[in-house]
Design a protein around this motif. Structure first.
Motif, mmCIF file in Angstrom:
data_model
loop_
_atom_site.group_PDB
_atom_site.id
_atom_site.type_symbol
_atom_site.label_atom_id
_atom_site.label_comp_id
_atom_site.label_asym_id
_atom_site.label_seq_id
_atom_site.Cartn_x
_atom_site.Cartn_y
_atom_site.Cartn_z
ATOM 1 N N LYS A 114 0.808 -1.224 0.000
ATOM 2 C CA LYS A 114 0.000 0.000 0.000
ATOM 3 C C LYS A 114 0.843 1.276 0.000
ATOM 4 N N LYS A 115 2.115 1.184 0.396
ATOM 5 C CA LYS A 115 2.968 2.371 0.421
ATOM 6 C C LYS A 115 3.602 2.668 -0.935
ATOM 7 N N ILE A 116 3.364 1.780 -1.896
ATOM 8 C CA ILE A 116 3.936 1.985 -3.225
ATOM 9 C C ILE A 116 3.138 3.050 -3.967
ATOM 10 N N ASN A 117 3.805 4.077 -4.384
ATOM 11 C CA ASN A 117 3.136 5.172 -5.076
ATOM 12 C C ASN A 117 3.194 5.013 -6.593
ATOM 13 N N ASP A 118 4.255 4.392 -7.070
ATOM 14 C CA ASP A 118 4.452 4.318 -8.513
ATOM 15 C C ASP A 118 4.294 2.882 -9.000
ATOM 16 N N VAL A 119 3.035 2.439 -9.049
ATOM 17 C CA VAL A 119 2.744 1.094 -9.528
ATOM 18 C C VAL A 119 3.196 0.931 -10.973
ATOM 19 N N ASP A 120 3.025 1.972 -11.762
ATOM 20 C CA ASP A 120 3.382 1.899 -13.178
ATOM 21 C C ASP A 120 4.858 1.569 -13.369
ATOM 22 N N SER A 121 5.718 2.132 -12.534
ATOM 23 C CA SER A 121 7.151 1.845 -12.672
ATOM 24 C C SER A 121 7.457 0.403 -12.316
ATOM 25 N N MET A 122 6.722 -0.156 -11.344
ATOM 26 C CA MET A 122 6.911 -1.566 -10.998
ATOM 27 C C MET A 122 6.485 -2.470 -12.143
ATOM 28 N N VAL A 123 5.361 -2.111 -12.774
ATOM 29 C CA VAL A 123 4.875 -2.893 -13.907
ATOM 30 C C VAL A 123 5.888 -2.853 -15.046
ATOM 31 N N MET A 124 6.390 -1.679 -15.355
ATOM 32 C CA MET A 124 7.331 -1.546 -16.459
ATOM 33 C C MET A 124 8.650 -2.249 -16.153
ATOM 34 N N GLU A 125 9.110 -2.180 -14.906
ATOM 35 C CA GLU A 125 10.345 -2.872 -14.548
ATOM 36 C C GLU A 125 10.202 -4.378 -14.739
ATOM 37 N N ALA A 126 9.064 -4.927 -14.283
ATOM 38 C CA ALA A 126 8.831 -6.372 -14.420
ATOM 39 C C ALA A 126 8.768 -6.770 -15.887
ATOM 40 N N LEU A 127 8.100 -5.969 -16.706
ATOM 41 C CA LEU A 127 7.998 -6.295 -18.129
ATOM 42 C C LEU A 127 9.335 -6.144 -18.841
ATOM 43 N N ASN A 128 10.080 -5.097 -18.499
ATOM 44 C CA ASN A 128 11.390 -4.912 -19.115
ATOM 45 C C ASN A 128 12.336 -6.052 -18.764
ATOM 46 N N ASN A 129 12.162 -6.636 -17.586
ATOM 47 C CA ASN A 129 13.007 -7.764 -17.183
ATOM 48 C C ASN A 129 12.789 -8.993 -18.048
ATOM 49 N N VAL A 130 11.618 -9.067 -18.689
ATOM 50 C CA VAL A 130 11.361 -10.196 -19.589
ATOM 51 C C VAL A 130 11.296 -9.746 -21.045
ATOM 52 N N GLY A 131 11.756 -8.513 -21.299
ATOM 53 C CA GLY A 131 11.859 -8.010 -22.669
ATOM 54 C C GLY A 131 10.544 -7.659 -23.329
ATOM 55 N N LEU A 132 9.533 -7.284 -22.527
ATOM 56 C CA LEU A 132 8.221 -7.023 -23.101
ATOM 57 C C LEU A 132 7.641 -5.681 -22.672
ATOM 58 N N GLY A 133 8.488 -4.701 -22.435
ATOM 59 C CA GLY A 133 7.993 -3.383 -22.074
ATOM 60 C C GLY A 133 7.050 -2.805 -23.117
ATOM 61 N N HIS A 134 7.292 -3.147 -24.379
ATOM 62 C CA HIS A 134 6.470 -2.614 -25.474
ATOM 63 C C HIS A 134 5.063 -3.194 -25.497
ATOM 64 N N ALA A 135 4.834 -4.280 -24.753
ATOM 65 C CA ALA A 135 3.542 -4.981 -24.810
ATOM 66 C C ALA A 135 2.602 -4.590 -23.676
ATOM 67 N N VAL A 136 2.936 -3.546 -22.938
ATOM 68 C CA VAL A 136 2.213 -3.218 -21.712
ATOM 69 C C VAL A 136 0.721 -2.987 -21.929
ATOM 70 N N ASP A 137 0.331 -2.452 -23.074
ATOM 71 C CA ASP A 137 -1.080 -2.149 -23.316
ATOM 72 C C ASP A 137 -1.749 -3.145 -24.262
ATOM 73 N N MET A 138 -1.078 -4.248 -24.541
ATOM 74 C CA MET A 138 -1.663 -5.283 -25.393
ATOM 75 C C MET A 138 -2.594 -6.159 -24.575
ATOM 76 N N MET A 139 -3.486 -6.871 -25.274
ATOM 77 C CA MET A 139 -4.375 -7.841 -24.646
ATOM 78 C C MET A 139 -3.792 -9.242 -24.833
ATOM 79 N N PRO A 140 -4.083 -10.178 -23.923
ATOM 80 C CA PRO A 140 -3.522 -11.533 -24.042
ATOM 81 C C PRO A 140 -3.753 -12.184 -25.399
ATOM 82 N N GLU A 141 -4.905 -11.913 -26.018
ATOM 83 C CA GLU A 141 -5.200 -12.529 -27.314
ATOM 84 C C GLU A 141 -4.258 -12.055 -28.417
ATOM 85 N N GLU A 142 -3.576 -10.951 -28.180
ATOM 86 C CA GLU A 142 -2.636 -10.410 -29.167
ATOM 87 C C GLU A 142 -1.225 -10.976 -28.994
ATOM 88 N N LEU A 143 -1.013 -11.776 -27.969
ATOM 89 C CA LEU A 143 0.318 -12.275 -27.645
ATOM 90 C C LEU A 143 0.529 -13.685 -28.172
#
Length: 243
Positions: A114-143
């Motif tokens: 609950k003390k995390i203010n920047d959820v978006d940065s956590m999401v992007m860090e996790a996605l960048n760690n698996v090489g998928l930062g560009h897919a953040v706004d895609m839907m599962p059916e597009e993957l």
């Protein structure tokens, strides 16, 4: 030091069918431990017992020093924030975008985060760690299948768990994508210092990923050792896994 996960004498029955018959396992800190077994041998049941999704009939399952079956729902939920789970079919929510899929565990465990203010940065860090930062706004059916597996891994990582449970992480993937998943699992361990139990029957994958292997046969840990040790065995039950 106590093992990260310590399982002793685990029994699990479904009616008259005995699946686990005194199974033992120790996961060491920083280890990639592979559990191999035939279909229906109880591999997935085992990891469900570890996270409290299945009750066991007898024995002990201790995770980070806690006996799983004795925990109340609140404490079990806290333990689960230390465990990442990569499901066999990725298990993404089809109605949610990639971003929303990754935000979901943060909302579910809002008390811890609950003390995390920047959820978006956590999401992007996790996605960048698996090489998928560009897919953040895609839907599962597009993957693709491989992309879905990467997003699922990012979702498992976003809580920064101490333990990751992988259920058939390369099933259904082409050889090149499977190698990419292997590289990701190894890099995750290096970066996050995770300890992992990996359920698989893919022998090529096992050779690349396993520090140690347990063979689950007839409900028990039939054999245990490194890839080279088990591959060299003359035991016919063991040889059957390496052909």
């Amino acid at each position: 030091m106590e093992a990260i996960i310590n399982i002793k004498g685990l029994y699990k029955n479904f009616g008259a069918m005995a699946v686990l018959k005194g199974f033992n396992l120790q996961l060491r800190e920083g280890e990639n431990l592979v559990v191999m077994g035939k279909s229906g041998s109880g591999k997935s049941v085992l990891i469900k017992c570890i996270v409290g999704l299945e009750d066991y009939d007898s024995g002990s399952v201790r995770v980070l020093g806690n006996e799983i079956q004795s925990l109340n729902p609140t404490d079990l939920n806290k333990i689960r924030t230390d465990i990442g789970f990569l499901f066999q079919g990725s298990a993404l929510y089809d109605s949610m975008s990639v971003r929303e899929n990754l935000e979901f565990p943060l909302r579910r465990h809002h008390e811890r985060f609950k003390k995390i203010n920047d959820v978006d940065s956590m999401v992007m860090e996790a996605l960048n760690n698996v090489g998928l930062g560009h897919a953040v706004d895609m839907m599962p059916e597009e993957l693709s299948g491989g992309m879905k597996r990467r997003v699922a891994l990012a979702r498992a990582l976003i809580l920064q768990p101490k333990i990751i449970l992988y259920d058939e992480p390369t099933t259904g993937l082409d050889p090149q994508t499977a190698k990419e998943i292997v590289a990701l699992i190894l890099s995750v361990r290096e970066k996050y210092k995770t300890s992992s139990i990996i359920i698989t029957h893919d022998i090529a994958f096992v050779k690349m990923i396993a520090d140690r292997i347990i063979l689950l046969v007839d409900g028990i840990n039939y054999a245990e050792g490194t890839f080279k040790e088990l591959e060299a065995s003359e035991d016919k039950q063991i040889q059957a896994f390496f052909k």
